[in-house]
Design an enzyme around this catalytic site. Structure first.
Site, PDB file in Angstrom:
ATOM      1  N   LEU A  31      12.228   5.890 -15.255  1.00 43.43           N
ATOM      2  CA  LEU A  31      10.918   5.133 -15.487  1.00 43.43           C
ATOM      3  C   LEU A  31       9.731   5.894 -15.940  1.00 43.43           C
ATOM      4  O   LEU A  31      10.629   7.350 -15.688  1.00 43.43           O
ATOM      5  CB  LEU A  31      10.379   3.966 -14.699  1.00 43.43           C
ATOM      6  CG  LEU A  31      11.931   2.999 -14.719  1.00 43.43           C
ATOM      7  CD1 LEU A  31      10.819   1.623 -13.044  1.00 43.43           C
ATOM      8  CD2 LEU A  31      12.477   2.413 -16.014  1.00 43.43           C
ATOM      9  N   HIS A  35       7.052   2.936 -19.684  1.00 47.93           N
ATOM     10  CA  HIS A  35       7.647   1.800 -18.640  1.00 47.93           C
ATOM     11  C   HIS A  35       6.301   1.379 -18.240  1.00 47.93           C
ATOM     12  O   HIS A  35       6.594   0.003 -18.284  1.00 47.93           O
ATOM     13  CB  HIS A  35       9.071   2.343 -17.635  1.00 47.93           C
ATOM     14  CG  HIS A  35      10.427   2.696 -18.698  1.00 47.93           C
ATOM     15  ND1 HIS A  35      10.669   3.872 -18.995  1.00 47.93           N
ATOM     16  CD2 HIS A  35      11.175   2.404 -19.216  1.00 47.93           C
ATOM     17  CE1 HIS A  35      11.759   4.538 -19.018  1.00 47.93           C
ATOM     18  NE2 HIS A  35      12.480   2.601 -19.561  1.00 47.93           N
TER      19      HIS A  35
END
Ligand code: PAF
EC number: 6.3.2.1
Length: 282
Positions: A31, A35
């Protein structure tokens, strides 16, 4: 408190405990701030956010980076905690595919063979198959996908519409570095020289959009984008640079359009896209 679950049974129990609307953000982990923007968008629209972290083998070709794909679960969990995510579902491969590769896959249709699908045969069959499975097991009201993967977003919308899947698909704008590079988990593979060459993608899109903004027609917009790509730092090999309508159908001549680019930088394949407003017919 973020609950981490690994099995379908644990997920079902955690999902049953969520009252109100649930938004899902599907990821392959690794991530980054792109994200985080998806998580924020989900938090704003849904009462609870559920994140899936699963590197889906079905969407990797034989020569692609399934084993090399970064796996950073501890950091990912910390990001989810900070973002107020309720549940993280991180299954192992056999949890989702207990009998190996499924016998039935989702067919993305003609668009699945084009653009990314041309360079990555079978990619969107793998993506749509896992997205449909994850929609079934997470049962969300809303599902959030980044515009960075615009063809994926378009195909997920089509699948949900064509197959009557009861979920609202929400597209979230691309997050960029200050110099224009679109955030991607794959950027971490780039050397400093490759990172410089990667700017050719966003540079081409910017040049095309700027040409459109001063009234250039579709041909001139594309020519401006190609010229910018070719004149940028060396080291990026263009795969495609196209102008389509907003649904990825070919040949827009006026109004809202989408410009999409893909290129290889070293051994890393990068994609990017932007909306373009073509001048109306005069
Ligand atoms: O965009 C991604 O990260 C993946 O394609 C997705 C949607 C999580 C499916 O594996």
């Amino acid at each position: 408190m973020t609950e981490l679950v690994h099995t379908r049974a644990e997920l079902a129990a955690a999902r049953d405990g969520l009252t109100g609307t649930v938004g899902v953000v599907m990821t392959m982990g690794a991530l980054h701030s792109g994200h985080e923007t998806l998580l924020r968008a989900a938090r704003e629209r849904a009462d609870h956010v559920l994140v899936t972290i699963f590197v889906n083998p079905l969407q990797f070709g034989p020569d692609e980076d399934f084993n090399r794909y970064p796996r950073t679960l501890d950091v990912d969990l910390e990001i989810c905690r900070r973002a107020g995510v309720a549940v993280v579902f991180a299954p192992v491969v056999t949890e989702l595919y207990p009998e190996g590769k499924p016998r039935v896959w989702v067919d993305p249709g003609q668009l699945g063979e084009e653009l990314e699908g041309q360079s990555r045969p079978g990619f969107f069959h793998g993506v749509l198959t896992v997205v449909l499975k994850l929609l079934h097991v997470t049962r969300p009201d809303l599902a959030f996908f980044g515009e960075k993967d615009y063809q994926q977003l378009t195909l997920v919308r089509r699948m949900v519409g064509d197959l009557d899947v009861p979920v609202e698909i929400v597209g979230v704008p691309t997050v960029r570095e200050p110099d224009g590079l679109a955030l991607s988990s794959r950027n971490r593979y780039l050397s400093p020289d490759e990172r410089a060459a990667a700017l050719n993608l966003s540079g081409a899109l910017r040049a095309g959009a700027a040409a459109a903004a001063v009234g250039a027609d579709a041909g001139a917009v594309l020519a401006a984008a190609h010229a910018a790509f070719e004149s940028g730092p060396s080291g990026a090999r263009l795969d495609y640079l196209v102008l389509t309508d907003s649904d990825l159908e070919p040949g827009p001549t006026a109004g809202p359009a989408r410009m999409l680019v893909a290129a290889w930088v070293g051994t890393t394949r990068l994609i990017d896209n932007t909306s373009v407003q073509l001048a109306p017919y005069s």
